[in-house]
Design a protein around this motif. Structure first.
Motif, PDB file in Angstrom:
ATOM      1  N   TRP A  12       0.826  -1.204   0.000  1.00 44.34           N
ATOM      2  CA  TRP A  12       0.000   0.000   0.000  1.00 44.34           C
ATOM      3  C   TRP A  12       0.864   1.260   0.000  1.00 44.34           C
ATOM      4  CZ3 TRP A  12      -4.640   0.226  -1.682  1.00 44.34           C
ATOM      5  CH2 TRP A  12      -5.511  -0.858  -1.532  1.00 44.34           C
ATOM      6  N   LEU A  13       2.034   1.192   0.605  1.00 40.02           N
ATOM      7  CA  LEU A  13       2.911   2.370   0.623  1.00 40.02           C
ATOM      8  C   LEU A  13       3.405   2.748  -0.770  1.00 40.02           C
ATOM      9  CD1 LEU A  13       5.050   1.820   3.856  1.00 40.02           C
ATOM     10  CD2 LEU A  13       3.355   3.625   3.448  1.00 40.02           C
ATOM     11  N   THR A  14       3.315   1.847  -1.748  1.00 37.31           N
ATOM     12  CA  THR A  14       3.704   2.212  -3.113  1.00 37.31           C
ATOM     13  C   THR A  14       2.780   3.269  -3.703  1.00 37.31           C
ATOM     14  OG1 THR A  14       2.425   0.420  -4.161  1.00 37.31           O
ATOM     15  CG2 THR A  14       4.709  -0.068  -3.548  1.00 37.31           C
ATOM     16  N   TRP A  15       1.619   3.485  -3.078  1.00 37.33           N
ATOM     17  CA  TRP A  15       0.695   4.508  -3.561  1.00 37.33           C
ATOM     18  C   TRP A  15       0.924   5.847  -2.866  1.00 37.33           C
ATOM     19  CZ3 TRP A  15      -1.906   3.375  -7.844  1.00 37.33           C
ATOM     20  CH2 TRP A  15      -2.072   2.017  -8.162  1.00 37.33           C
ATOM     21  N   GLU A  16       1.824   5.896  -1.890  1.00 33.31           N
ATOM     22  CA  GLU A  16       2.197   7.141  -1.223  1.00 33.31           C
ATOM     23  C   GLU A  16       3.260   7.869  -2.048  1.00 33.31           C
ATOM     24  OE1 GLU A  16       1.175   8.865   1.174  1.00 33.31           O
ATOM     25  OE2 GLU A  16       0.725   7.741   3.015  1.00 33.31           O
ATOM     26  N   THR A  17       3.410   9.156  -1.793  1.00 30.40           N
ATOM     27  CA  THR A  17       4.553   9.884  -2.329  1.00 30.40           C
ATOM     28  C   THR A  17       5.816   9.285  -1.729  1.00 30.40           C
ATOM     29  OG1 THR A  17       3.244  11.905  -2.514  1.00 30.40           O
ATOM     30  CG2 THR A  17       5.651  12.143  -2.542  1.00 30.40           C
ATOM     31  N   GLN A  18       6.772   8.932  -2.565  1.00 30.39           N
ATOM     32  CA  GLN A  18       7.927   8.159  -2.113  1.00 30.39           C
ATOM     33  C   GLN A  18       9.003   9.048  -1.494  1.00 30.39           C
ATOM     34  OE1 GLN A  18       7.870   4.439  -2.349  1.00 30.39           O
ATOM     35  NE2 GLN A  18       5.834   5.353  -2.277  1.00 30.39           N
ATOM     36  N   THR A  19       8.796   9.418  -0.239  1.00 21.83           N
ATOM     37  CA  THR A  19       9.794  10.151   0.524  1.00 21.83           C
ATOM     38  C   THR A  19      10.758   9.161   1.174  1.00 21.83           C
ATOM     39  OG1 THR A  19       8.495  10.082   2.556  1.00 21.83           O
ATOM     40  CG2 THR A  19       8.071  11.916   1.031  1.00 21.83           C
ATOM     41  N   ALA A  20      11.844   9.680   1.726  1.00 23.69           N
ATOM     42  CA  ALA A  20      12.798   8.813   2.429  1.00 23.69           C
ATOM     43  C   ALA A  20      12.133   8.120   3.617  1.00 23.69           C
ATOM     44  CB  ALA A  20      14.003   9.634   2.893  1.00 23.69           C
ATOM     45  N   ASP A  21      11.235   8.812   4.308  1.00 23.43           N
ATOM     46  CA  ASP A  21      10.557   8.205   5.457  1.00 23.43           C
ATOM     47  C   ASP A  21       9.659   7.055   5.029  1.00 23.43           C
ATOM     48  OD1 ASP A  21      11.757   9.885   7.269  1.00 23.43           O
ATOM     49  OD2 ASP A  21      10.081  11.292   7.385  1.00 23.43           O
ATOM     50  N   ILE A  22       8.950   7.225   3.917  1.00 22.01           N
ATOM     51  CA  ILE A  22       8.075   6.163   3.409  1.00 22.01           C
ATOM     52  C   ILE A  22       8.906   4.969   2.967  1.00 22.01           C
ATOM     53  CG2 ILE A  22       6.518   5.532   1.516  1.00 22.01           C
ATOM     54  CD1 ILE A  22       5.168   7.105   3.753  1.00 22.01           C
ATOM     55  N   GLU A  23      10.006   5.232   2.273  1.00 21.10           N
ATOM     56  CA  GLU A  23      10.887   4.149   1.845  1.00 21.10           C
ATOM     57  C   GLU A  23      11.413   3.364   3.040  1.00 21.10           C
ATOM     58  OE1 GLU A  23      12.698   6.314  -2.188  1.00 21.10           O
ATOM     59  OE2 GLU A  23      13.973   5.915  -0.462  1.00 21.10           O
ATOM     60  N   LYS A  24      11.853   4.075   4.067  1.00 16.65           N
ATOM     61  CA  LYS A  24      12.407   3.409   5.242  1.00 16.65           C
ATOM     62  C   LYS A  24      11.330   2.608   5.972  1.00 16.65           C
ATOM     63  CE  LYS A  24      15.329   4.213   9.276  1.00 16.65           C
ATOM     64  NZ  LYS A  24      16.047   5.225  10.091  1.00 16.65           N
ATOM     65  N   GLU A  25      10.124   3.137   6.049  1.00 12.90           N
ATOM     66  CA  GLU A  25       9.018   2.409   6.687  1.00 12.90           C
ATOM     67  C   GLU A  25       8.746   1.102   5.958  1.00 12.90           C
ATOM     68  OE1 GLU A  25       4.336   3.092   8.048  1.00 12.90           O
ATOM     69  OE2 GLU A  25       5.291   4.524   6.675  1.00 12.90           O
ATOM     70  N   SER A  26       8.720   1.160   4.644  1.00 12.96           N
ATOM     71  CA  SER A  26       8.475  -0.029   3.836  1.00 12.96           C
ATOM     72  C   SER A  26       9.600  -1.040   4.008  1.00 12.96           C
ATOM     73  CB  SER A  26       8.355   0.368   2.361  1.00 12.96           C
ATOM     74  OG  SER A  26       8.242  -0.764   1.535  1.00 12.96           O
ATOM     75  N   ALA A  27      10.830  -0.581   3.854  1.00 12.02           N
ATOM     76  CA  ALA A  27      11.982  -1.487   3.933  1.00 12.02           C
ATOM     77  C   ALA A  27      12.112  -2.121   5.306  1.00 12.02           C
ATOM     78  CB  ALA A  27      13.261  -0.730   3.574  1.00 12.02           C
ATOM     79  N   GLY A  51       9.717  -2.761   7.510  1.00 13.54           N
ATOM     80  CA  GLY A  51       8.693  -3.794   7.651  1.00 13.54           C
ATOM     81  C   GLY A  51       9.058  -5.068   6.913  1.00 13.54           C
ATOM     82  N   LEU A  52       9.626  -4.932   5.713  1.00 10.74           N
ATOM     83  CA  LEU A  52      10.009  -6.103   4.931  1.00 10.74           C
ATOM     84  C   LEU A  52      11.162  -6.858   5.584  1.00 10.74           C
ATOM     85  CD1 LEU A  52       9.758  -4.758   1.266  1.00 10.74           C
ATOM     86  CD2 LEU A  52       8.096  -6.127   2.537  1.00 10.74           C
ATOM     87  N   LYS A  53      12.079  -6.160   6.239  1.00 11.68           N
ATOM     88  CA  LYS A  53      13.185  -6.827   6.937  1.00 11.68           C
ATOM     89  C   LYS A  53      12.648  -7.736   8.043  1.00 11.68           C
ATOM     90  CE  LYS A  53      16.814  -4.514   8.216  1.00 11.68           C
ATOM     91  NZ  LYS A  53      17.676  -3.420   8.744  1.00 11.68           N
ATOM     92  N   TYR A  54      11.693  -7.227   8.825  1.00  9.69           N
ATOM     93  CA  TYR A  54      11.094  -8.053   9.873  1.00  9.69           C
ATOM     94  C   TYR A  54      10.331  -9.226   9.255  1.00  9.69           C
ATOM     95  CZ  TYR A  54      12.134  -4.810  13.682  1.00  9.69           C
ATOM     96  OH  TYR A  54      12.782  -4.040  14.618  1.00  9.69           O
ATOM     97  N   GLY A  75      18.599  -1.870  -2.997  1.00  7.70           N
ATOM     98  CA  GLY A  75      18.926  -2.391  -1.674  1.00  7.70           C
ATOM     99  C   GLY A  75      19.527  -1.365  -0.726  1.00  7.70           C
ATOM    100  N   ARG A  76      19.153  -0.097  -0.891  1.00  7.09           N
ATOM    101  CA  ARG A  76      19.843   0.951  -0.126  1.00  7.09           C
ATOM    102  C   ARG A  76      19.594   0.860   1.379  1.00  7.09           C
ATOM    103  NH1 ARG A  76      16.385   5.869  -2.690  1.00  7.09           N
ATOM    104  NH2 ARG A  76      16.846   4.582  -4.519  1.00  7.09           N
ATOM    105  N   TYR A  77      18.512   0.196   1.799  1.00  3.30           N
ATOM    106  CA  TYR A  77      18.240   0.068   3.226  1.00  3.30           C
ATOM    107  C   TYR A  77      18.652  -1.292   3.778  1.00  3.30           C
ATOM    108  CZ  TYR A  77      15.574   4.329   2.524  1.00  3.30           C
ATOM    109  OH  TYR A  77      15.197   5.618   2.203  1.00  3.30           O
ATOM    110  N   PHE A  78      19.331  -2.081   2.959  1.00  2.00           N
ATOM    111  CA  PHE A  78      19.685  -3.448   3.370  1.00  2.00           C
ATOM    112  C   PHE A  78      21.192  -3.675   3.347  1.00  2.00           C
ATOM    113  CE2 PHE A  78      15.547  -3.855   0.989  1.00  2.00           C
ATOM    114  CZ  PHE A  78      14.752  -3.831   2.121  1.00  2.00           C
ATOM    115  N   LYS A  79      21.955  -2.625   3.368  1.00  2.00           N
ATOM    116  CA  LYS A  79      23.415  -2.765   3.306  1.00  2.00           C
ATOM    117  C   LYS A  79      23.952  -3.255   4.638  1.00  2.00           C
ATOM    118  CE  LYS A  79      23.366  -1.010  -0.859  1.00  2.00           C
ATOM    119  NZ  LYS A  79      23.479  -1.874  -2.026  1.00  2.00           N
TER     120      LYS A  79
END
Length: 285
Positions: free
Chosen positions: A56-71, A73-76, A281-285
């Protein structure tokens, strides 16, 4: 660059606002630390909620905060998915899991097969989520998960779908007979002939063949084609009254795009369904 527009367009102003779609998975994220200790199946529940959040976050404006929130959640979700499968490997064994900053939990796998919670569809999501998040440990856990255990589950499927798992596991282990398994499974999917086999299963393998072989496929062209094909499949499958949420981020195709990128190649397909921050993969380094 090849721009692929999504055919499905949620009418947030007319029906359910985006904030309402995000509310439940965001609440689940806040409750993870408290609820993961309550029951084993929350490993799967939270994984699915975090996938919904990212989609659902793919429908938000893709700010750094939105990207980090998505990434995040996916890590967990990647760790929890892999832990859920690990419970089923030896159902009577109690396994202990330490997932980032969540409380340590210990669970066995009793009843998982009988309740049909372990099956190829779950495995595809779990494995490629691990690929996307560059979670090598989870990839290895899932890469060695016995397909024979999946066949014992109360949730059954066509034999060719188990073969599809074996194709991905064969590549994971760099087995010499991987090309043979790939070709055999492609033929079996064509012979099976139903919509899932032709649109989803073949889409997986066409894209994977372009990624892993020298068969003459152009990876980006095949990726773009199957991105559209799979969205159309889920729109048909869900019908007009149900949102095709899984098409918002097709994990398997995104995972293959990540693999292509990590091999030093350019992903020239631009789509909101393939978030660029997940590909690189910028949040998975």
């Amino acid at each position: 660059m090849m721009k692929v527009e999504r055919a499905y367009k949620p009418e947030f102003e007319k029906y359910v606002p985006l904030e309402e779609w995000l509310e439940t998975p965001r609440e689940a994220r806040e409750e993870m630390a408290e609820c993961i200790v309550l029951r084993r199946d929350n490993l799967l529940l939270f994984s699915e909620e975090m996938l919904d959040l990212a989609r659902w976050l793919t429908w938000e404006t893709q700010t750094a905060d939105i990207e980090k929130e998505s990434a995040t959640g996916l890590k967990y979700a990647s760790k929890m998915y892999a832990a859920f499968f690990e419970c089923a490997r030896e159902p009577r064994k109690t396994s202990t899991f330490n997932i980032y900053d969540l409380p340590e939990v210990s669970w066995n796998g009793l009843g998982l097969l009988e309740s049909g919670r372990i099956y190829p569809g779950q495995w595809f999501d779990a494995y490629f989520l691990a690929v996307i998040t560059r979670d090598t440990d989870s990839m290895n856990t899932l890469g060695t998960f016995p397909v024979e255990i999946m066949r014992q589950s109360a949730t059954t499927t066509d034999e060719v779908v188990y073969s599809l798992v074996e194709v991905f596991q064969s590549y994971h282990h760099r087995e010499k007979d991987f090309p043979v398994k790939l070709n055999q499974t492609m033929k079996a999917l064509l012979a099976d002939g139903d919509d899932w086999s032709l649109d989803i299963g073949m889409g997986y393998l066409e894209t994977f063949a372009a990624l892993t072989t020298n068969a003459g496929f152009d990876f980006n062209e095949v990726l773009a084609k199957n991105l559209q094909c799979q969205e159309q499949y889920w729109m048909r499958e869900k019908g007009q009254d149900i949102v095709p949420v899984c098409s918002f981020i097709p994990l398997q195709l995104l995972g293959m795009a990540c693999m292509w990128h990590d091999c030093g190649n350019e992903v020239s397909v631009e789509s909101d369904s393939l978030p660029r921050f997940l590909i690189d993969g910028r949040y998975f380094k």
